[in-house]
Design a protein around this motif. Structure first.
Motif, PDB file in Angstrom:
ATOM      1  N   PHE A 109       0.834  -1.197   0.000  1.00  0.00           N
ATOM      2  CA  PHE A 109       0.000   0.000   0.000  1.00  0.00           C
ATOM      3  C   PHE A 109       0.873   1.254   0.000  1.00  0.00           C
ATOM      4  CE2 PHE A 109      -3.832  -2.285   1.443  1.00  0.00           C
ATOM      5  CZ  PHE A 109      -3.263  -3.426   1.971  1.00  0.00           C
ATOM      6  N   TYR A 140       0.178   5.187   1.243  1.00  0.00           N
ATOM      7  CA  TYR A 140      -0.671   6.195   1.866  1.00  0.00           C
ATOM      8  C   TYR A 140       0.081   7.525   1.872  1.00  0.00           C
ATOM      9  CZ  TYR A 140      -3.593   2.522   4.009  1.00  0.00           C
ATOM     10  OH  TYR A 140      -4.437   1.463   4.241  1.00  0.00           O
ATOM     11  N   LEU A 157      -5.932  15.337   8.170  1.00  0.00           N
ATOM     12  CA  LEU A 157      -6.565  14.471   7.158  1.00  0.00           C
ATOM     13  C   LEU A 157      -6.266  13.001   7.384  1.00  0.00           C
ATOM     14  CD1 LEU A 157      -5.949  16.613   3.942  1.00  0.00           C
ATOM     15  CD2 LEU A 157      -8.035  16.465   5.320  1.00  0.00           C
ATOM     16  N   GLY A 158      -5.372  12.698   8.290  1.00  0.00           N
ATOM     17  CA  GLY A 158      -5.066  11.304   8.567  1.00  0.00           C
ATOM     18  C   GLY A 158      -4.322  10.636   7.425  1.00  0.00           C
ATOM     19  N   LEU A 159      -4.394   9.321   7.392  1.00  0.00           N
ATOM     20  CA  LEU A 159      -3.780   8.539   6.317  1.00  0.00           C
ATOM     21  C   LEU A 159      -4.809   8.317   5.225  1.00  0.00           C
ATOM     22  CD1 LEU A 159      -2.002   7.636   8.888  1.00  0.00           C
ATOM     23  CD2 LEU A 159      -1.442   5.667   7.480  1.00  0.00           C
ATOM     24  N   PHE A 185       4.368  -0.823   8.494  1.00  0.00           N
ATOM     25  CA  PHE A 185       4.714   0.426   7.822  1.00  0.00           C
ATOM     26  C   PHE A 185       6.210   0.629   7.706  1.00  0.00           C
ATOM     27  CE2 PHE A 185       0.781   2.735   7.240  1.00  0.00           C
ATOM     28  CZ  PHE A 185      -0.091   2.117   8.109  1.00  0.00           C
ATOM     29  N   GLN A 188     -19.041   6.704  -0.219  1.00  0.00           N
ATOM     30  CA  GLN A 188     -17.740   6.972   0.391  1.00  0.00           C
ATOM     31  C   GLN A 188     -17.675   6.316   1.759  1.00  0.00           C
ATOM     32  OE1 GLN A 188     -15.219   8.650  -0.930  1.00  0.00           O
ATOM     33  NE2 GLN A 188     -13.878   8.775   0.849  1.00  0.00           N
ATOM     34  N   PHE A 194      -9.124  -1.940  13.788  1.00  0.00           N
ATOM     35  CA  PHE A 194      -7.764  -1.876  14.311  1.00  0.00           C
ATOM     36  C   PHE A 194      -7.535  -0.546  15.006  1.00  0.00           C
ATOM     37  CE2 PHE A 194      -6.530  -5.524  11.780  1.00  0.00           C
ATOM     38  CZ  PHE A 194      -7.415  -5.469  10.718  1.00  0.00           C
ATOM     39  N   TYR A 216      -4.217   1.753  15.869  1.00  0.00           N
ATOM     40  CA  TYR A 216      -2.797   1.992  15.717  1.00  0.00           C
ATOM     41  C   TYR A 216      -2.394   3.174  16.588  1.00  0.00           C
ATOM     42  CZ  TYR A 216      -2.532  -1.030  11.582  1.00  0.00           C
ATOM     43  OH  TYR A 216      -2.554  -2.109  10.728  1.00  0.00           O
ATOM     44  N   PRO A 252       2.878   4.530  12.156  1.00  0.00           N
ATOM     45  CA  PRO A 252       1.883   3.863  12.999  1.00  0.00           C
ATOM     46  C   PRO A 252       2.306   2.437  13.337  1.00  0.00           C
ATOM     47  CG  PRO A 252       0.856   4.921  11.098  1.00  0.00           C
ATOM     48  CD  PRO A 252       2.324   4.930  10.848  1.00  0.00           C
ATOM     49  N   LEU A 301       0.572  -1.175  15.205  1.00  0.00           N
ATOM     50  CA  LEU A 301      -0.667  -1.796  15.655  1.00  0.00           C
ATOM     51  C   LEU A 301      -0.616  -2.085  17.152  1.00  0.00           C
ATOM     52  CD1 LEU A 301      -3.390  -3.052  14.660  1.00  0.00           C
ATOM     53  CD2 LEU A 301      -2.181  -5.244  14.678  1.00  0.00           C
ATOM     54  N   LEU A 325      -4.939   5.998  15.912  1.00  0.00           N
ATOM     55  CA  LEU A 325      -5.636   5.907  14.638  1.00  0.00           C
ATOM     56  C   LEU A 325      -6.549   4.687  14.633  1.00  0.00           C
ATOM     57  CD1 LEU A 325      -2.496   6.494  12.406  1.00  0.00           C
ATOM     58  CD2 LEU A 325      -4.297   8.148  12.789  1.00  0.00           C
ATOM     59  N   ARG A 364     -11.141  -2.477   8.014  1.00  0.00           N
ATOM     60  CA  ARG A 364     -10.998  -3.260   6.792  1.00  0.00           C
ATOM     61  C   ARG A 364     -12.374  -3.748   6.371  1.00  0.00           C
ATOM     62  NH1 ARG A 364      -7.850  -8.935   6.301  1.00  0.00           N
ATOM     63  NH2 ARG A 364      -9.702  -9.539   7.474  1.00  0.00           N
ATOM     64  N   TYR A 422     -10.383  -6.781  -1.630  1.00  0.00           N
ATOM     65  CA  TYR A 422      -8.993  -6.897  -1.261  1.00  0.00           C
ATOM     66  C   TYR A 422      -8.753  -6.443   0.177  1.00  0.00           C
ATOM     67  CZ  TYR A 422      -9.264  -6.963  -6.296  1.00  0.00           C
ATOM     68  OH  TYR A 422      -9.626  -7.234  -7.578  1.00  0.00           O
ATOM     69  N   GLN A 423      -7.477  -6.404   0.526  1.00  0.00           N
ATOM     70  CA  GLN A 423      -7.116  -6.076   1.902  1.00  0.00           C
ATOM     71  C   GLN A 423      -7.053  -4.564   2.104  1.00  0.00           C
ATOM     72  OE1 GLN A 423      -6.422  -8.522   4.210  1.00  0.00           O
ATOM     73  NE2 GLN A 423      -6.937 -10.116   2.724  1.00  0.00           N
ATOM     74  N   LYS A 424      -8.066  -3.853   1.666  1.00  0.00           N
ATOM     75  CA  LYS A 424      -8.036  -2.405   1.759  1.00  0.00           C
ATOM     76  C   LYS A 424      -8.393  -1.959   3.157  1.00  0.00           C
ATOM     77  CE  LYS A 424     -10.141   1.765  -0.145  1.00  0.00           C
ATOM     78  NZ  LYS A 424     -11.140   2.310  -1.086  1.00  0.00           N
ATOM     79  N   VAL A 425      -7.574  -1.104   3.728  1.00  0.00           N
ATOM     80  CA  VAL A 425      -7.776  -0.602   5.079  1.00  0.00           C
ATOM     81  C   VAL A 425      -7.910   0.912   5.030  1.00  0.00           C
ATOM     82  CG1 VAL A 425      -6.781  -0.412   7.387  1.00  0.00           C
ATOM     83  CG2 VAL A 425      -6.499  -2.529   6.086  1.00  0.00           C
ATOM     84  N   THR A 426      -8.971   1.412   5.647  1.00  0.00           N
ATOM     85  CA  THR A 426      -9.223   2.851   5.677  1.00  0.00           C
ATOM     86  C   THR A 426      -9.041   3.368   7.090  1.00  0.00           C
ATOM     87  OG1 THR A 426     -10.783   2.717   3.838  1.00  0.00           O
ATOM     88  CG2 THR A 426     -10.939   4.647   5.248  1.00  0.00           C
ATOM     89  N   PHE A 427      -8.367   4.495   7.214  1.00  0.00           N
ATOM     90  CA  PHE A 427      -8.042   5.080   8.511  1.00  0.00           C
ATOM     91  C   PHE A 427      -8.912   6.288   8.823  1.00  0.00           C
ATOM     92  CE2 PHE A 427      -4.126   3.051   9.977  1.00  0.00           C
ATOM     93  CZ  PHE A 427      -3.766   2.332   8.862  1.00  0.00           C
ATOM     94  N   GLY A 428      -9.159   6.494  10.117  1.00  0.00           N
ATOM     95  CA  GLY A 428      -9.700   7.750  10.584  1.00  0.00           C
ATOM     96  C   GLY A 428      -8.584   8.785  10.671  1.00  0.00           C
ATOM     97  N   THR A 429      -8.947   9.992  11.048  1.00  0.00           N
ATOM     98  CA  THR A 429      -7.953  11.072  11.089  1.00  0.00           C
ATOM     99  C   THR A 429      -7.114  11.051  12.356  1.00  0.00           C
ATOM    100  OG1 THR A 429      -9.626  12.570  11.957  1.00  0.00           O
ATOM    101  CG2 THR A 429      -9.284  12.586   9.576  1.00  0.00           C
TER     102      THR A 429
END
Lengths: 114, 112
Positions: free
Chosen positions: A33, A35, A41-43, A105, B1, B34, B36, B44, B46, B88, B92, B97-104
Motif C-alpha cells: 500500500f 498512503y 486528514l489522517g492517512l 509500515f 464513500q 484496528f 494503531y 503507525p 498496531l 488511529l 478493513r 482486497y485487503q483495503k484498510v481505511t483510517f480515521g484522522t
C-alpha cells in the motif's frame, strides 16, 4: 521482524519533476500500500497492490501511478510533481489471509515540492 | 464513500486515569477493526485488533466493538505519559482486497 524499507526519508523536488518513491518489504507479503499523511486528514490511501503487476486505486489516486514488477517492491510515481503533493508518504504491507489486517509500515518519505 | 470518523482531540487525561477513544464507521460491511498508535515523527504501529462484537483485552488496553451501532472504542487503563500519542482507528471492509481505511486520529495527552 518484518521490515519495510522506504528508499528516501526526505526529498525536495521542483514542480513538474518526475518523482519515484521506492518501497521494499522482506516478508513475502502479497499486499502492499501507499498512503499519504497530512495534518488533519489522517492517512489516505493512494494505491494498493495485491499481487505482482496488479494494482488498485485507493481513495486519492489522481496525480499518482504505481509499479509492482516484483513481489517485494512497490513504487509510487509522481509523473509531474505539484506543490499540493507535498506530504509524508507511507508504504505498508500485509499478508493475505483470513485473520490478517495488520499493516507493517515503513518509516515514511517526507516529500517537499517547491 | 466509506468513512471512519474520530474526534481529533487533543484528549487530555491525568496519569493513572482511563483514556477512552472512540471511532465510528459508516459501512456496515466492515469486517475488521484496528487501533494503531503513532508517536510524533514515527510510523503507525498496531496495538489492538478486533473482529467480533464485545470486548477484547490486552494488558492495559481494551478494544470494544458494537457493530449494530457502528462504533469501536479503545480504553487505556492506568494511562502513562508514554501513552501520549495519536491513536488511529482503521477499518478493513469485507469483500474484495485487503483495503484498510483510517480515521484522522485522536491525539492523546497524558498529564503527569
Amino acid at each position: 521482524d518484518v521490515k519495510v524499507t522506504q528508499s528516501s526519508r526526505y526529498l525536495v523536488k521542483r514542480t513538474g519533476e518526475k518523482v519515484f518513491l521506492e518501497c521494499v518489504q522482506d516478508m513475502d507479503h502479497e499486499n502492499m500500500f501507499w498512503y499519504r499523511q497530512d495534518p488533519g486528514l489522517g492517512l489516505r490511501l493512494i494505491y494498493f497492490s495485491y499481487d505482482v503487476k496488479m494494482k488498485e486505486k485507493g481513495d486519492i489516486p489522481e496525480g499518482y501511478s504505481v509499479s509492482r514488477e516484483k513481489k517485494e517492491r512497490f513504487s509510487l510515481i509522481l509523473e509531474s510533481a505539484s506543490t499540493n503533493q507535498t506530504s509524508m508518504y507511507l508504504c505498508a504491507s500485509t499478508p493475505t489471509g483470513a485473520n490478517t489486517g495488520e499493516l507493517f509500515f515503513g518509516e515514511g518519505s517526507r516529500l517537499t515540492v517547491l | 464513500q466509506k468513512e471512519v470518523e474520530q474526534n481529533s482531540g487533543p484528549l487530555s487525561v491525568p496519569e493513572g486515569a482511563i483514556a477512552s477513544l472512540n471511532c465510528t464507521y459508516s459501512d456496515r460491511g466492515s469486517q475488521s477493526f484496528f487501533w494503531y498508535r503513532q508517536y510524533s515523527g514515527k510510523s503507525p504501529e498496531l496495538i489492538m485488533f478486533i473482529y467480533s462484537n464485545g470486548d477484547k483485552e490486552d494488558g492495559r488496553f481494551t478494544a470494544q466493538l458494537n457493530k449494530a451501532s457502528q462504533y469501536v472504542s479503545l480504553l487505556i487503563r492506568d494511562s502513562q505519559p508514554s501513552d501520549s500519542a495519536t491513536y488511529l482507528c482503521a477499518v478493513r471492509y469485507s469483500g474484495g482486497y485487503q483495503k484498510v481505511t483510517f480515521g484522522t486520529g485522536t491525539k492523546l495527552q497524558v498529564i503527569p
